[in-house]
Design a protein around this motif. Structure first.
Motif, PDB file in Angstrom:
ATOM      1  N   UNK A   1       0.833  -1.205   0.000  1.00 40.12           N
ATOM      2  CA  UNK A   1       0.000   0.000   0.000  1.00 40.12           C
ATOM      3  C   UNK A   1       0.865   1.252   0.000  1.00 40.12           C
ATOM      4  N   UNK A   2       1.851   1.302   0.867  1.00 42.91           N
ATOM      5  CA  UNK A   2       2.728   2.476   0.941  1.00 42.91           C
ATOM      6  C   UNK A   2       3.484   2.696  -0.365  1.00 42.91           C
ATOM      7  N   UNK A   3       4.026   1.627  -0.928  1.00 40.47           N
ATOM      8  CA  UNK A   3       4.760   1.743  -2.191  1.00 40.47           C
ATOM      9  C   UNK A   3       3.850   2.212  -3.319  1.00 40.47           C
ATOM     10  N   UNK A   4       2.645   1.672  -3.377  1.00 36.70           N
ATOM     11  CA  UNK A   4       1.691   2.059  -4.422  1.00 36.70           C
ATOM     12  C   UNK A   4       1.287   3.517  -4.279  1.00 36.70           C
ATOM     13  N   UNK A   5       1.012   3.963  -3.059  1.00 36.58           N
ATOM     14  CA  UNK A   5       0.617   5.358  -2.842  1.00 36.58           C
ATOM     15  C   UNK A   5       1.739   6.315  -3.224  1.00 36.58           C
ATOM     16  N   UNK A   6       2.972   6.004  -2.828  1.00 33.73           N
ATOM     17  CA  UNK A   6       4.102   6.866  -3.170  1.00 33.73           C
ATOM     18  C   UNK A   6       4.314   6.921  -4.686  1.00 33.73           C
ATOM     19  N   UNK A   7       4.153   5.790  -5.344  1.00 32.19           N
ATOM     20  CA  UNK A   7       4.298   5.746  -6.797  1.00 32.19           C
ATOM     21  C   UNK A   7       3.200   6.564  -7.475  1.00 32.19           C
ATOM     22  N   UNK A   8       1.976   6.434  -7.008  1.00 29.90           N
ATOM     23  CA  UNK A   8       0.857   7.123  -7.641  1.00 29.90           C
ATOM     24  C   UNK A   8       0.869   8.628  -7.383  1.00 29.90           C
ATOM     25  N   UNK A   9       1.359   9.076  -6.241  1.00 30.21           N
ATOM     26  CA  UNK A   9       1.416  10.521  -5.993  1.00 30.21           C
ATOM     27  C   UNK A   9       2.450  11.158  -6.915  1.00 30.21           C
ATOM     28  N   UNK A  10       3.476  10.387  -7.297  1.00 26.27           N
ATOM     29  CA  UNK A  10       4.514  10.925  -8.174  1.00 26.27           C
ATOM     30  C   UNK A  10       4.139  10.828  -9.651  1.00 26.27           C
ATOM     31  N   UNK A  11       3.459   9.753 -10.060  1.00 27.57           N
ATOM     32  CA  UNK A  11       3.242   9.524 -11.483  1.00 27.57           C
ATOM     33  C   UNK A  11       1.776   9.405 -11.878  1.00 27.57           C
ATOM     34  N   UNK A  12       0.859   9.558 -10.926  1.00 25.07           N
ATOM     35  CA  UNK A  12      -0.558   9.354 -11.223  1.00 25.07           C
ATOM     36  C   UNK A  12      -1.199  10.516 -11.965  1.00 25.07           C
ATOM     37  N   UNK A  13      -2.369  10.264 -12.500  1.00 19.38           N
ATOM     38  CA  UNK A  13      -3.144  11.287 -13.194  1.00 19.38           C
ATOM     39  C   UNK A  13      -3.676  12.310 -12.192  1.00 19.38           C
ATOM     40  N   UNK A  14      -4.182  13.414 -12.700  1.00 19.15           N
ATOM     41  CA  UNK A  14      -4.634  14.514 -11.860  1.00 19.15           C
ATOM     42  C   UNK A  14      -5.757  14.093 -10.904  1.00 19.15           C
ATOM     43  N   UNK A  15      -6.720  13.287 -11.374  1.00 18.69           N
ATOM     44  CA  UNK A  15      -7.836  12.852 -10.523  1.00 18.69           C
ATOM     45  C   UNK A  15      -7.333  12.005  -9.358  1.00 18.69           C
TER      46      UNK A  15
END
Length: 79
Positions: free
Chosen positions: A31-45
């Motif tokens: 969960x932590x790894x996924x959240x950190x990855x998504x805050x850096x590379x995720x879409x605006x929504x």
């Protein structure tokens, strides 16, 4: 089960379904790894949801992210 994680300098409650087959520590690490990855590379929504995150519910291999605005809540795969 309820636990807390620190994400973006905020304590976020995480509710984990007892029926999960993965150990809790592995689930929290994913969960932590996924959240950190998504805050850096995720879409605006997705970033908008993460910036207003109030709680997380983990069911199986998915994390349901609850934000301040109900319209910004979404599901995120951990695998």
């Amino acid at each position: 089960m309820r636990t807390l994680i620190i994400f973006q300098n905020k304590k976020i409650p995480v509710y984990i379904n007892q029926e999960n087959k993965q150990p809790v520590q592995k689930t929290l690490r994913l969960l932590s790894n996924t959240l950190e990855n998504k805050i850096a590379t995720g879409k605006r929504a997705l970033q908008k949801c993460l910036n207003s995150l109030i709680s997380i519910e983990v069911i199986g291999g998915e994390a349901i992210l609850h934000s301040v605005s109900e319209n910004d809540s979404l599901a995120l795969s951990l695998y």
